[in-house]
Write a protein that holds these residues in place. Structure first.
Motif, PDB file in Angstrom:
ATOM      1  N   ALA A  39       0.859  -1.176   0.000  1.00 30.86           N
ATOM      2  CA  ALA A  39       0.000   0.000   0.000  1.00 30.86           C
ATOM      3  C   ALA A  39       0.898   1.229   0.000  1.00 30.86           C
ATOM      4  N   GLY A  40       0.307   2.381  -0.251  1.00 36.88           N
ATOM      5  CA  GLY A  40       1.112   3.596  -0.210  1.00 36.88           C
ATOM      6  C   GLY A  40       0.322   4.831  -0.562  1.00 36.88           C
ATOM      7  N   GLY A  41       1.030   5.943  -0.575  1.00 32.26           N
ATOM      8  CA  GLY A  41       0.404   7.221  -0.890  1.00 32.26           C
ATOM      9  C   GLY A  41       1.432   8.329  -0.784  1.00 32.26           C
ATOM     10  N   VAL A  42       0.945   9.541  -0.638  1.00 33.73           N
ATOM     11  CA  VAL A  42       1.860  10.669  -0.503  1.00 33.73           C
ATOM     12  C   VAL A  42       1.828  11.203   0.925  1.00 33.73           C
ATOM     13  N   LEU A  43       2.886  11.926   1.293  1.00 34.75           N
ATOM     14  CA  LEU A  43       3.038  12.498   2.627  1.00 34.75           C
ATOM     15  C   LEU A  43       2.892  14.011   2.539  1.00 34.75           C
ATOM     16  N   LEU A  44       2.034  14.556   3.414  1.00 36.71           N
ATOM     17  CA  LEU A  44       1.757  15.995   3.408  1.00 36.71           C
ATOM     18  C   LEU A  44       2.076  16.573   4.771  1.00 36.71           C
ATOM     19  N   ARG A  73       1.370   3.879  -7.784  1.00 33.54           N
ATOM     20  CA  ARG A  73       0.363   4.908  -7.573  1.00 33.54           C
ATOM     21  C   ARG A  73      -0.233   5.369  -8.893  1.00 33.54           C
ATOM     22  N   MET A  74      -1.532   5.640  -8.860  1.00 30.73           N
ATOM     23  CA  MET A  74      -2.100   6.494  -9.898  1.00 30.73           C
ATOM     24  C   MET A  74      -1.905   7.894  -9.339  1.00 30.73           C
ATOM     25  N   ARG A  75      -0.958   8.609  -9.860  1.00 33.50           N
ATOM     26  CA  ARG A  75      -0.514   9.851  -9.213  1.00 33.50           C
ATOM     27  C   ARG A  75      -1.611  10.902  -9.113  1.00 33.50           C
ATOM     28  N   ASP A  76      -2.502  10.936 -10.127  1.00 39.37           N
ATOM     29  CA  ASP A  76      -3.431  12.065 -10.223  1.00 39.37           C
ATOM     30  C   ASP A  76      -4.265  12.273  -8.961  1.00 39.37           C
ATOM     31  N   LEU A  77      -4.799  11.182  -8.408  1.00 40.39           N
ATOM     32  CA  LEU A  77      -5.674  11.323  -7.242  1.00 40.39           C
ATOM     33  C   LEU A  77      -4.908  11.786  -6.020  1.00 40.39           C
ATOM     34  N   HIS A  78      -3.735  11.188  -5.781  1.00 43.26           N
ATOM     35  CA  HIS A  78      -2.925  11.602  -4.630  1.00 43.26           C
ATOM     36  C   HIS A  78      -2.492  13.068  -4.796  1.00 43.26           C
ATOM     37  N   ASP A  79      -2.128  13.418  -6.028  1.00 40.98           N
ATOM     38  CA  ASP A  79      -1.715  14.797  -6.285  1.00 40.98           C
ATOM     39  C   ASP A  79      -2.885  15.761  -6.086  1.00 40.98           C
ATOM     40  N   ALA A  80      -4.102  15.318  -6.443  1.00 41.84           N
ATOM     41  CA  ALA A  80      -5.280  16.168  -6.262  1.00 41.84           C
ATOM     42  C   ALA A  80      -5.527  16.437  -4.782  1.00 41.84           C
ATOM     43  N   ILE A  81      -5.369  15.409  -3.936  1.00 40.04           N
ATOM     44  CA  ILE A  81      -5.533  15.608  -2.488  1.00 40.04           C
ATOM     45  C   ILE A  81      -4.460  16.573  -1.981  1.00 40.04           C
ATOM     46  N   ALA A  82      -3.222  16.369  -2.450  1.00 39.64           N
ATOM     47  CA  ALA A  82      -2.116  17.235  -2.020  1.00 39.64           C
ATOM     48  C   ALA A  82      -2.422  18.694  -2.376  1.00 39.64           C
ATOM     49  N   HIS A  83      -2.941  18.895  -3.586  1.00 36.75           N
ATOM     50  CA  HIS A  83      -3.222  20.264  -4.012  1.00 36.75           C
ATOM     51  C   HIS A  83      -4.360  20.878  -3.216  1.00 36.75           C
ATOM     52  N   LYS A  84      -5.371  20.056  -2.888  1.00 35.78           N
ATOM     53  CA  LYS A  84      -6.510  20.535  -2.100  1.00 35.78           C
ATOM     54  C   LYS A  84      -6.054  20.983  -0.708  1.00 35.78           C
ATOM     55  N   ARG A  85      -5.229  20.156  -0.074  1.00 41.55           N
ATOM     56  CA  ARG A  85      -4.737  20.504   1.274  1.00 41.55           C
ATOM     57  C   ARG A  85      -3.889  21.781   1.224  1.00 41.55           C
ATOM     58  N   ARG A  94       2.109  21.146   2.548  1.00 43.57           N
ATOM     59  CA  ARG A  94       2.559  20.850   1.192  1.00 43.57           C
ATOM     60  C   ARG A  94       2.943  19.380   1.020  1.00 43.57           C
ATOM     61  N   TYR A  95       3.090  19.008  -0.227  1.00 47.37           N
ATOM     62  CA  TYR A  95       3.606  17.687  -0.559  1.00 47.37           C
ATOM     63  C   TYR A  95       5.036  17.575  -0.041  1.00 47.37           C
ATOM     64  N   LEU A  96       5.326  16.491   0.705  1.00 47.99           N
ATOM     65  CA  LEU A  96       6.686  16.316   1.214  1.00 47.99           C
ATOM     66  C   LEU A  96       7.331  15.033   0.716  1.00 47.99           C
ATOM     67  N   GLY A  97       6.529  14.067   0.279  1.00 48.26           N
ATOM     68  CA  GLY A  97       7.140  12.832  -0.208  1.00 48.26           C
ATOM     69  C   GLY A  97       6.148  11.700  -0.358  1.00 48.26           C
ATOM     70  N   GLU A  98       6.676  10.488  -0.236  1.00 52.84           N
ATOM     71  CA  GLU A  98       5.944   9.275  -0.593  1.00 52.84           C
ATOM     72  C   GLU A  98       6.094   8.232   0.508  1.00 52.84           C
ATOM     73  N   TRP A  99       5.062   7.415   0.682  1.00 50.49           N
ATOM     74  CA  TRP A  99       5.212   6.266   1.583  1.00 50.49           C
ATOM     75  C   TRP A  99       4.661   5.021   0.895  1.00 50.49           C
ATOM     76  N   HIS A 100       5.201   3.859   1.258  1.00 49.90           N
ATOM     77  CA  HIS A 100       4.612   2.582   0.844  1.00 49.90           C
ATOM     78  C   HIS A 100       5.065   1.495   1.799  1.00 49.90           C
ATOM     79  N   THR A 101       4.366   0.386   1.759  1.00 54.13           N
ATOM     80  CA  THR A 101       4.668  -0.725   2.669  1.00 54.13           C
ATOM     81  C   THR A 101       5.582  -1.740   1.982  1.00 54.13           C
ATOM     82  N   HIS A 102       6.278  -2.501   2.816  1.00 55.19           N
ATOM     83  CA  HIS A 102       7.035  -3.672   2.356  1.00 55.19           C
ATOM     84  C   HIS A 102       6.664  -4.848   3.258  1.00 55.19           C
TER      85      HIS A 102
END
Ligand SMILES: [Zn+2]
Length: 158
Positions: A39-44, A73-85, A94-102
Motif C-alpha cells: 500500500a502507499g500514498g503521498v506524505l503531506l 500509484r495512480m498519481r493524479d488522485l494523490h496529487d489532487a488531495i495534495a493540491h486541495k490541502r 505541502r507535498y513532502l514525499g511518498e510512503w509505501h509498505t514492504h
C-alpha cells in the motif's frame, strides 16, 4: 504496531515528526498476513526550518495497482488531495514525499525505490527533497532524497 513518531538526522539538526494520525494510517496497512498487498500514498505536512512535520499520509485509492511486492500509484488522485490541502491551508501544508509498505520486518529500499525517489526529487518544482518512507512490520525506513547530493537517512529518536 506502534511506530516511532520522532526521527533525526545530522546529529539532530534535521528532525521529522509524524503526527499520530499518520502513524495510524501506516499501522492500518502493515503487511501482516502472507497475502496482504503493498500500500502507499503521498506524505503531506509542514516545513519548519530544517525540520518536517507530517500531518497526513494519503491512503491507497481503488485506482492504485497493489501487488504483494509492488505498489504503483495512480498519481493524479494523490496529487489532487495534495493540491486541495495546500489550497485549504493557504500553502502551508505541502507535498513532502511518498510512503509505501514492504512485507519485511525492518524494511530497506529497493533499487526501484531509490531511483523513484531521486526521479521525483528531480521533478519537484520547488526544488525541495523528496521524503521516502517505507512501512515494515516492525519499523519504518525514513530517507530524504535531494535533487543533488546524497540522500539523508533518518534514525528514530528512542
Ligand atoms: Zn519499495
Amino acid at each position: 504496531m506502534q511506530f516511532i513518531g520522532e526521527w533525526a538526522a545530522n546529529e539532530g539538526r534535521n528532525l521529522i515528526y509524524f503526527q499520530p494520525q499518520v502513524l495510524e494510517t501506516f499501522s492500518s496497512y502493515v503487511q501482516v498476513k502472507s497475502n496482504d498487498l503493498e500500500a502507499g500514498g503521498v506524505l503531506l505536512g509542514y516545513v519548519r526550518g530544517s525540520h518536517l512535520e507530517i500531518v497526513e499520509a494519503t491512503a491507497p485509492t481503488k485506482f492504485d495497482k497493489r501487488f504483494r511486492y509492488l505498489f504503483e500509484r495512480m498519481r493524479d488522485l494523490h496529487d489532487a488531495i495534495a493540491h486541495k490541502r495546500w489550497a485549504q491551508s493557504d500553502g502551508t501544508i505541502r507535498y513532502l514525499g511518498e510512503w509505501h509498505t514492504h512485507p519485511e520486518n525492518n524494511p530497506s529500499p529497493s533499487g526501484i525505490d531509490l531511483r523513484e525517489w531521486h526521479a521525483l526529487a528531480t521533478k519537484r518544482k520547488d526544488g525541495r527533497p523528496v521524503l521516502g518512507v517505507i512501512v515494515g512490520r516492525h519499523g519504518l525506513y525514513v530517507e530524504n532524497t535531494p535533487r543533488l547530493g546524497e540522500p539523508v537517512r533518518y534514525e528514530p529518536i528512542l
